[in-house]
Design an enzyme around this catalytic site. Structure first.
Site, short mmCIF file in Angstrom:
data_model
loop_
_atom_site.label_atom_id
_atom_site.label_comp_id
_atom_site.label_asym_id
_atom_site.label_seq_id
_atom_site.Cartn_x
_atom_site.Cartn_y
_atom_site.Cartn_z
N LYS A 47 5.03 -14.78 19.64
CA LYS A 47 4.98 -16.17 20.11
C LYS A 47 3.55 -16.67 20.22
O LYS A 47 3.27 -17.85 19.97
CB LYS A 47 5.72 -16.30 21.45
CG LYS A 47 7.22 -16.08 21.34
CD LYS A 47 7.88 -17.02 20.34
CE LYS A 47 9.39 -16.88 20.30
NZ LYS A 47 10.04 -17.81 19.35
N ASP B 207 19.25 -14.84 6.31
CA ASP B 207 18.38 -14.04 7.18
C ASP B 207 16.96 -14.50 6.92
O ASP B 207 16.42 -14.32 5.82
CB ASP B 207 18.54 -12.55 6.84
CG ASP B 207 17.70 -11.64 7.73
OD1 ASP B 207 16.70 -12.12 8.30
OD2 ASP B 207 18.04 -10.44 7.83
N VAL B 208 16.33 -15.13 7.92
CA VAL B 208 15.04 -15.78 7.68
C VAL B 208 13.93 -14.78 7.36
O VAL B 208 12.86 -15.17 6.87
CB VAL B 208 14.62 -16.67 8.87
CG1 VAL B 208 15.61 -17.80 9.08
CG2 VAL B 208 14.43 -15.84 10.14
N TYR C 195 7.73 -9.55 21.49
CA TYR C 195 8.09 -10.96 21.60
C TYR C 195 6.86 -11.80 21.92
O TYR C 195 6.60 -12.83 21.28
CB TYR C 195 9.16 -11.12 22.68
CG TYR C 195 9.69 -12.52 22.85
CD1 TYR C 195 10.64 -13.02 21.97
CD2 TYR C 195 9.25 -13.34 23.88
CE1 TYR C 195 11.15 -14.31 22.12
CE2 TYR C 195 9.75 -14.63 24.03
CZ TYR C 195 10.70 -15.12 23.15
OH TYR C 195 11.19 -16.39 23.30
#
Length: 252
Positions: free
Chosen positions: A161, A61-62, A157
């Site tokens: 980004k 899990d990053v 999101y």
């Protein structure tokens, strides 16, 4: 077996979508690839798409520093070095939720995965690339056209980004003394499970719901491979790859 002449890549989010496509493209091109993702079964399915290639599946899990450290330790123990990180793992979060209704836990999950996870993996890769011999390597961050232009109801999101672009620029600058090249690919409407809803109808800026065109994810994978295989003296700083007629450029 690992080919001594093979380049070593780490691909996060390798169990599906863009991560799977890129991992398979690299494996078929002769790279040795560490496949990272939260679940072991999808990673095994990705590896099976390139039988006989040198792959290593690592459940990680990053967003968890311990998982990221274990991932890169496993890669160096198996392959000896890290030449490429494709920083791909990400989540859109709950779709279609107005900003005033977005739960903090949902916001935090997107930030932890998309931004914190990208930082942790880049940091771990950077450390190995700086110290290994020969020195250097490449990091490619998976941005999005949302790093430039948001969709409605996508605040978490979109914010991550945009932040990823800053991460890319800072890493690119800081990596120069150590032959670490860092770039970003911004993708629009590649055909994956994550974008399946685009073909049936996506909310537009004018409030209408309309289907959108998509492109073959294999075209994204080939672009990442091109970026990855450049000599370290050359770098694609930013690349945008999108379905040609998606509603992004212009006012439609």
């Amino acid at each position: 077996m690992t080919d001594r002449n093979s380049k070593i890549a780490v691909v996060t989010g390798a169990g599906s979508g863009i991560g799977r496509a890129v991992a398979v493209e690299l494996l078929r091109a002769g790279w040795s690839v560490a496949l990272a993702g939260r679940r072991a079964e999808p990673l095994a399915q990705t590896a099976a798409l390139a039988p006989g290639a040198a792959s290593l599946a690592v459940s990680a899990d990053v967003s968890r520093p311990g998982d990221v450290d274990a991932l890169f330790t496993a890669v160096v123990e198996r392959f000896g070095r890290v030449d490429l990180l494709f920083n791909n793992a990400g989540t859109f979060g709950p779709g279609g939720v107005p900003v005033e209704e977005l739960p903090y836990d949902a916001w935090r999950h997107v930030v932890d995965t998309n931004l914190n996870g990208a930082f942790l993996c880049a940091q771990a890769a950077y450390r190995r690339m700086k110290e290994q011999d020969p020195q250097g390597g490449r990091i490619i961050n998976n941005g999005s056209v949302s790093a430039h232009t948001p969709r409605p109801h996508s605040v978490a999101y979109t914010a991550t980004k945009h932040a990823l672009t800053g991460l890319t620029k800072s890493l690119s600058l800081d990596g120069r003394p150590y032959r670490i090249a860092v770039g970003q690919i911004d993708i629009g409407n590649a055909a994956t499970d994550m974008t399946a809803r685009m073909r049936t109808g996506a909310l537009q800026a004018n409030g209408e719901v309309a289907p959108e065109p998509v492109m073959d994810v294999a075209d994204v994978a080939r672009t990442v491979r091109h970026m990855a295989e450049l000599p370290l003296e050359a770098n694609v700083q930013f690349a945008t790859v999108l379905a040609t007629t998606m509603p992004y450029i212009g006012r439609g």
